[in-house]
Design a protein around this motif. Structure first.
Motif, PDB file in Angstrom:
ATOM      1  N   GLY A 116     -38.253 -31.016 -46.913  1.00 55.24           N
ATOM      2  CA  GLY A 116     -38.700 -29.571 -47.354  1.00 55.24           C
ATOM      3  C   GLY A 116     -38.117 -28.446 -46.506  1.00 55.24           C
ATOM      4  O   GLY A 116     -37.885 -27.452 -47.058  1.00 55.24           O
ATOM      5  N   ARG A 117     -37.765 -28.801 -45.122  1.00 53.86           N
ATOM      6  CA  ARG A 117     -37.209 -27.814 -44.221  1.00 53.86           C
ATOM      7  C   ARG A 117     -35.847 -27.310 -44.578  1.00 53.86           C
ATOM      8  O   ARG A 117     -35.289 -26.405 -44.679  1.00 53.86           O
ATOM      9  CB  ARG A 117     -37.279 -28.046 -42.926  1.00 53.86           C
ATOM     10  N   THR A 118     -35.050 -28.449 -44.999  1.00 58.35           N
ATOM     11  CA  THR A 118     -33.477 -28.068 -45.040  1.00 58.35           C
ATOM     12  C   THR A 118     -32.985 -28.104 -46.484  1.00 58.35           C
ATOM     13  O   THR A 118     -31.857 -28.121 -46.428  1.00 58.35           O
ATOM     14  CB  THR A 118     -32.959 -29.331 -44.022  1.00 58.35           C
ATOM     15  N   HIS A 119     -33.653 -28.734 -47.520  1.00 66.69           N
ATOM     16  CA  HIS A 119     -33.303 -28.934 -48.812  1.00 66.69           C
ATOM     17  C   HIS A 119     -31.913 -29.501 -48.729  1.00 66.69           C
ATOM     18  O   HIS A 119     -30.889 -29.082 -48.987  1.00 66.69           O
ATOM     19  CB  HIS A 119     -33.254 -27.565 -49.484  1.00 66.69           C
ATOM     20  N   PRO A 120     -31.863 -30.864 -48.378  1.00 70.17           N
ATOM     21  CA  PRO A 120     -30.589 -31.586 -48.200  1.00 70.17           C
ATOM     22  C   PRO A 120     -29.840 -31.949 -49.609  1.00 70.17           C
ATOM     23  O   PRO A 120     -30.358 -31.796 -50.502  1.00 70.17           O
ATOM     24  CB  PRO A 120     -31.024 -32.907 -47.444  1.00 70.17           C
ATOM     25  N   ASP A 121     -28.420 -32.232 -49.328  1.00 69.82           N
ATOM     26  CA  ASP A 121     -27.689 -32.600 -50.451  1.00 69.82           C
ATOM     27  C   ASP A 121     -27.910 -34.292 -50.828  1.00 69.82           C
ATOM     28  O   ASP A 121     -27.889 -34.423 -51.886  1.00 69.82           O
ATOM     29  CB  ASP A 121     -26.527 -32.437 -50.270  1.00 69.82           C
ATOM     30  N   LEU A 122     -28.538 -34.829 -49.717  1.00 74.54           N
ATOM     31  CA  LEU A 122     -28.651 -36.211 -49.946  1.00 74.54           C
ATOM     32  C   LEU A 122     -29.780 -36.792 -49.034  1.00 74.54           C
ATOM     33  O   LEU A 122     -29.714 -36.288 -47.747  1.00 74.54           O
ATOM     34  CB  LEU A 122     -27.316 -37.058 -49.719  1.00 74.54           C
ATOM     35  N   SER A 145     -43.916 -29.521 -56.874  1.00 74.60           N
ATOM     36  CA  SER A 145     -43.848 -28.361 -56.106  1.00 74.60           C
ATOM     37  C   SER A 145     -43.081 -28.516 -54.990  1.00 74.60           C
ATOM     38  O   SER A 145     -42.629 -27.483 -54.044  1.00 74.60           O
ATOM     39  CB  SER A 145     -45.568 -28.345 -55.159  1.00 74.60           C
ATOM     40  N   ARG A 146     -42.218 -29.627 -54.590  1.00 72.34           N
ATOM     41  CA  ARG A 146     -41.299 -29.878 -53.626  1.00 72.34           C
ATOM     42  C   ARG A 146     -39.908 -29.284 -54.365  1.00 72.34           C
ATOM     43  O   ARG A 146     -39.132 -29.231 -53.630  1.00 72.34           O
ATOM     44  CB  ARG A 146     -41.149 -31.300 -53.217  1.00 72.34           C
ATOM     45  N   ARG A 147     -39.806 -29.434 -55.544  1.00 76.16           N
ATOM     46  CA  ARG A 147     -38.415 -28.925 -56.164  1.00 76.16           C
ATOM     47  C   ARG A 147     -37.153 -29.642 -55.686  1.00 76.16           C
ATOM     48  O   ARG A 147     -36.252 -29.202 -55.262  1.00 76.16           O
ATOM     49  CB  ARG A 147     -38.161 -27.577 -55.967  1.00 76.16           C
ATOM     50  N   LEU A 148     -37.154 -30.992 -55.451  1.00 76.05           N
ATOM     51  CA  LEU A 148     -36.310 -31.818 -54.972  1.00 76.05           C
ATOM     52  C   LEU A 148     -35.165 -31.793 -55.738  1.00 76.05           C
ATOM     53  O   LEU A 148     -35.161 -32.010 -57.085  1.00 76.05           O
ATOM     54  CB  LEU A 148     -36.695 -33.247 -54.672  1.00 76.05           C
TER      55      LEU A 148
END
Length: 199
Positions: A116-122, A145-148
């Motif tokens: 949630g903090r970093t919005h990673p690519d993987l 709500s997380r929009r992964l």
């Protein structure tokens, strides 16, 4: 990927949608100094994307991926509770793939917070974690709500027979056995990042 050079600004309508308040409330917050923003010469209020992201984070709200600035390096969150394997993987990636920024987590909950903090690519998940298994982590990530937007792959030393079907059901396409060695894990990570960039 190249970093964003110029600031992006959002109007009150767009900010209001993200904050789930009225545009008038956004305007009032800007005027009162609660939300950092400015007025254009024509009287319109604008909020820099970085300032909106900071406001959301400060108030414990989800920061949409579109507010996260472009990065120079791919970000990979590795969720692994075996400290020796985690150290070995991070060391291997640091040597063989310095273009990847690795964020470490040792429990499912810590992994969810880092994602949630970093919005990673993987996201690279061990199947068995102290608090959740990989299926339970992915199910939580699928919450709208997380929009992964990240791809999720599982690296495991073993899992129950039905686990692969459950992982496929929640959208995990890549499952790698730790016993196959670091080069195989590394190649699976690179392939997942390439496919994400091509999508």
């Amino acid at each position: 990927m190249s970093p964003t050079k110029s600031k992006r600004y959002w109007g009150t309508q767009r900010v209001a949608r993200v904050l789930q308040v009225t545009p008038a409330t956004v305007a009032s917050w800007i005027d009162q100094g609660h939300l950092k923003g400015h007025k254009t010469p024509t009287g319109r209020r604008r909020v820099a994307s970085a300032d909106l992201a900071e406001f959301l984070s400060a108030h414990g709200m989800v920061v949409p991926a579109e507010l996260v600035p472009a990065r120079d390096r791919d970000v990979v969150v590795v969720v692994e509770d075996d400290p020796s394997y985690l150290r070995a993987l991070v060391k291997w990636l640091g040597r063989e793939a310095p273009e990847i920024e690795v964020i470490e987590a040792t429990t499912g909950m810590d992994g969810l917070l880092e994602i949630g903090r970093t919005h990673p690519d993987l996201v690279v998940l061990d199947y068995t974690l102290p608090d959740f298994n990989a299926v339970q982590v992915v199910e939580r990530l699928l919450d709208p709500s997380r929009r992964l937007t990240a791809e999720v792959m599982v690296v495991t030393g073993g899992m129950p027979m039905q686990a692969e079907a459950e992982l496929r059901r929640v959208g995990v396409r890549t499952i790698v056995n730790k016993a196959d060695g670091m080069p195989v894990v590394h190649e699976a990570i690179r392939r997942a990042l390439r496919e994400r960039q091509a999508a």
